[in-house]
Design a protein around this motif. Structure first.
Motif: not given
Length: 423
Positions: A295-296, A302-304, A338-341, A362-366
């Protein structure tokens, strides 16, 4: 060239879920004997230092450690194959001839029959599997014997045998020789996740069962349901629950088996109505992911899109956009634009490697707290350099050799797994 995890994050006690992780693994893996995930039947190698007793030279090599690894690889040539799991450190996985999940690496071990030595940069149960599937002329080395799996230890051979006898009494079959009914189906079939000891794979082999990975869990459950009315699934409750739920099995038909309680904490009626009996086990890394984290992520980005590993708890899998094995996560990100999160719920080394591979996304760990798999983390370049130098010198350290009777039965279940191709 991708950045190492240490180029992108500096592990500090306040950032890490274990304050010992920033230390060299030899500082905290010094308990005698094998690490987590070892089979009780595993013989201790004749020549080995105790886990934690890495020669001092290899603790102090700094950048020279990489020169040693490269030189040893060149000297050993095709006599050597190095396997690296997706969760391995970048500093180690860069030397792997094959990188993949447990299913892929189990197959990869079969493709190099000319290699005399398989060095498995993973954890103990993976090295056991490679030893079982490799030829008699090949040997398997685990660079650090303390590298294991806490989940694998949550289902030991004695507890599973006791559970099997209790289940047999409830379902009315001979635990040593279950027979099919008029429909041609057995009362229950055991299914063990790859994250288990060779002893438990052997248990499945001699009781008509099978091994699964997160890649082929659905295919394996279909295989099992074609042959039995029920499945005893161990050791990871979450993979079993998420897979069975996606196949339409109601939650009320998935009783939990707690080995510390009579009948696993169930009534006989619970078990008679059950279709998938779930062992009370879990992955400590994947259990950290929460719905609140998802949720965070959606609020801040937005759009992740969110993808998580099926070892995560069911509410997390349900809240995500997708769930899949480490290989499926790789493919999900490769198919993005490209550009996706993308927020990922799995081990940090793999997430960081994907972020470096796709810098236009943009790729990150929850999980905001860095949480590597602490036992996978024990495969340090110093250990790899040491075992390779020893091979060059004609000495074999940290060989994993599963006893022949265990290996024969385990191979039956593993061969069934390899035939159950992921969808």
């Amino acid at each position: 060239m991708s950045l190492s995890v240490h180029d992108r994050i500096e592990l500090k006690p306040k950032d890490s879920c274990s304050t010992s992780l920033p230390e060299g693994p030899w500082e905290f893996d010094a308990a005698p004997g094998y690490g987590p995930g070892a089979s009780q039947a595993d013989p201790t190698p004749d020549r080995t230092v105790r886990p934690g007793q890495l020669p001092q030279l290899y603790r102090e090599l700094d950048d020279d450690v990489h020169a040693r690894i490269r030189a040893a690889k060149e000297t050993l040539g095709e006599k050597l194959v190095i396997l690296g799991h997706f969760y391995q450190r970048d500093e180690v996985v860069q030397y792997a001839d094959f990188v993949g999940d447990s299913f892929q690496l189990a197959n990869a071990a079969l493709t190099k029959p000319e290699a005399e030595t398989i060095v498995f940069c993973g954890v103990h149960f993976m090295a056991e599997t490679a030893d079982i599937l490799s030829s008699a002329e090949q040997r398997v080395i685990l660079p650090n014997l303390a590298a294991g799996c806490s989940m694998a230890d949550m289902a030991d051979e004695e507890s599973v045998e006791e559970a099997w006898e209790d289940i047999a009494e409830v379902y009315g079959f001979d635990p040593e020789d279950p027979q099919p009914d008029a429909e041609g189906k057995l009362p229950v079939i055991p299914v063990t996740y790859m994250n288990s000891s060779a002893a438990l794979k052997a248990f499945c082999g001699r009781h008509g069962g099978i091994v699964c990975t997160s890649s082929n869990a659905a295919t394996v459950l279909e295989w099992a349901f074609a042959r039995a009315h029920r499945v005893l699934f161990f050791p990871d409750q979450h993979l079993g629950r998420n897979t069975a739920k996606a196949m339409g099995v109601p939650l009320e038909q998935m009783p939990m088996w707690n080995p510390r309680q009579p009948l696993g904490g169930n009534s006989e009626q619970d078990l008679l109505q059950g279709k998938v009996l779930l062992w009370h086990g879990f992955c400590s890394v994947h259990r950290r992911f929460t719905v609140d984290q998802i949720e965070q992520a959606r609020t801040q980005h937005p759009g992740v899109r969110v993808i998580v590993h099926p070892e995560c708890p069911m509410p997390v899998v349900d809240a995500a956009d997708a769930a899949g094995s480490t290989d499926a996560i790789q493919k999900f990100i490769a198919a993005s634009a490209p550009g996706d999160t993308i927020a990922v719920g799995t081990e940090i080394n793999m997430v960081n490697r994907l972020a470096a591979e796709y810098p236009d996304r943009t790729i990150f760990c929850l999980d905001p707290v860095i949480c590597p798999c602490s036992t996978m983390y024990r495969i340090h370049p110093g250990y790899l350099a040491w075992v390779l130098d020893e091979l060059v010198a004609g000495r074999v350290e940290n060989q994993i050799a599963v006893e022949s009777d265990v290996a024969v039965e385990a191979k039956v279940a593993l061969d069934r797994m390899l035939a159950a191709k992921p969808r």
